[in-house]
Design a protein around this motif. Structure first.
Motif, short mmCIF file in Angstrom:
data_model
loop_
_atom_site.label_atom_id
_atom_site.label_comp_id
_atom_site.label_asym_id
_atom_site.label_seq_id
_atom_site.Cartn_x
_atom_site.Cartn_y
_atom_site.Cartn_z
N SER A 156 -7.88 4.78 4.26
CA SER A 156 -8.03 5.14 2.85
C SER A 156 -6.77 4.88 2.02
CB SER A 156 -8.45 6.60 2.72
OG SER A 156 -7.42 7.44 3.18
N ARG A 157 -5.73 4.33 2.62
CA ARG A 157 -4.52 4.02 1.85
C ARG A 157 -4.84 3.03 0.73
NH1 ARG A 157 -0.65 1.66 5.84
NH2 ARG A 157 0.65 1.38 4.00
N GLN A 158 -4.30 3.28 -0.44
CA GLN A 158 -4.57 2.45 -1.60
C GLN A 158 -3.39 1.54 -1.92
OE1 GLN A 158 -6.74 4.26 -4.90
NE2 GLN A 158 -6.27 6.23 -3.93
N LEU A 159 -3.66 0.52 -2.74
CA LEU A 159 -2.58 -0.32 -3.23
C LEU A 159 -1.71 0.46 -4.20
CD1 LEU A 159 -4.28 -3.74 -4.09
CD2 LEU A 159 -2.99 -3.13 -2.04
N ALA A 202 0.84 -1.20 0.00
CA ALA A 202 0.00 0.00 0.00
C ALA A 202 0.87 1.25 0.00
CB ALA A 202 -0.90 0.00 1.24
N GLU A 203 0.21 2.36 -0.26
CA GLU A 203 0.86 3.67 -0.20
C GLU A 203 1.48 3.89 1.19
OE1 GLU A 203 -2.14 6.46 -2.73
OE2 GLU A 203 -2.76 5.94 -0.70
N MET A 204 2.35 4.85 1.26
CA MET A 204 2.96 5.22 2.53
C MET A 204 1.88 5.64 3.52
SD MET A 204 6.10 4.61 2.13
CE MET A 204 6.79 5.33 3.58
N PRO A 205 2.15 5.43 4.82
CA PRO A 205 1.16 5.82 5.85
C PRO A 205 0.80 7.30 5.78
CG PRO A 205 2.89 4.47 6.80
CD PRO A 205 3.32 4.80 5.39
N ARG A 206 -0.43 7.58 6.17
CA ARG A 206 -0.94 8.95 6.24
C ARG A 206 -1.89 9.02 7.42
NH1 ARG A 206 -4.99 9.24 1.07
NH2 ARG A 206 -3.47 8.12 -0.10
N ARG A 229 -7.29 -0.72 0.96
CA ARG A 229 -6.27 -1.60 0.37
C ARG A 229 -6.68 -3.08 0.41
NH1 ARG A 229 -4.36 0.75 5.02
NH2 ARG A 229 -3.60 -0.59 6.70
N THR A 230 -7.45 -3.48 1.41
CA THR A 230 -7.90 -4.87 1.44
C THR A 230 -9.02 -5.10 0.42
OG1 THR A 230 -9.38 -4.40 3.29
CG2 THR A 230 -7.22 -5.34 3.83
N ARG A 231 -9.90 -4.11 0.29
CA ARG A 231 -10.96 -4.24 -0.71
C ARG A 231 -10.38 -4.25 -2.12
NH1 ARG A 231 -14.25 0.12 -0.41
NH2 ARG A 231 -12.88 1.20 1.04
N GLN A 232 -9.33 -3.45 -2.35
CA GLN A 232 -8.67 -3.45 -3.66
C GLN A 232 -7.95 -4.78 -3.91
OE1 GLN A 232 -6.32 0.15 -3.15
NE2 GLN A 232 -7.67 1.26 -4.55
#
Length: 171
Positions: free
Chosen positions: A29-32, A20-24, A67-70
């Motif tokens: 809402s972090r995406q793959l 996934a993207e870097m933490p925010r 990220r899990t749904r993606q």
């Protein structure tokens, strides 16, 4: 190697999401990343060729995080879930004991139905995936999961316990 040795076998596939993207601030809402999508695709192809030759699982249990749904969306290109449930219980700090009890209850309630569950895919996060494998197998080794890796557990309804068959660590 075929993972389908008997009609009585029940398999649980415990999968960590892809990279996934870097933490925010909003972790949900972090995406793959593109690598995460690729990792998920390779893992689903491995799972389909070894354990889901008919390209199906009875149930996919997925975290509500993006990220899990993606990851599940990518897996669904190779393996279709007959039913998908989004569960607030399988988030990173979820209770492995609660999730293991839920899975056991679902398997038991479906055992005598017209469509028993034979394969369940769980798409979640570290550290829950590690603790869940330990809880299901009573192993307590706390295996590390690479992104998009899959632990394959053969589950017994009689003993309410799983056996770790293999742990695909991905690419």
């Amino acid at each position: 190697m075929s993972g389908q040795s008997s009609n009585d076998d029940i398999y649980l596939f415990i999968m960590r999401h892809g990279e996934a993207e870097m933490p925010r601030h909003d972790d949900k809402s972090r995406q793959l990343t593109s690598l995460g999508r690729h990792q998920s695709a390779v893992a689903s192809q491995w799972l389909a060729s070894h354990y889901c030759q008919d390209k199906k699982v009875g149930l996919a249990l997925v975290s509500p995080y993006r990220r899990t749904r993606q990851t599940l969306d990518t897996v669904s290109l190779d393996i279709v879930a007959e039913k998908v449930e989004i569960s607030e219980d399988i988030v990173p700090d979820g209770s492995a004991e609660l999730v293991a009890d839920y899975l056991s209850a679902r398997l038991h309630s479906a055992a005598n139905s017209t469509s028993p569950l034979k394969r369940i895919l769980v798409v979640s996060h570290m550290p829950l995936v590690s603790y869940l494998v330990d809880e299901l197998c009573e192993s307590y080794t706390t295996s590390l999961f690479a992104t998009a890796s899959v632990a394959v557990i053969k589950y017994s309804l009689q003993t309410q316990r799983g056996e770790l068959v293999t742990h695909y660590q991905g690419i």
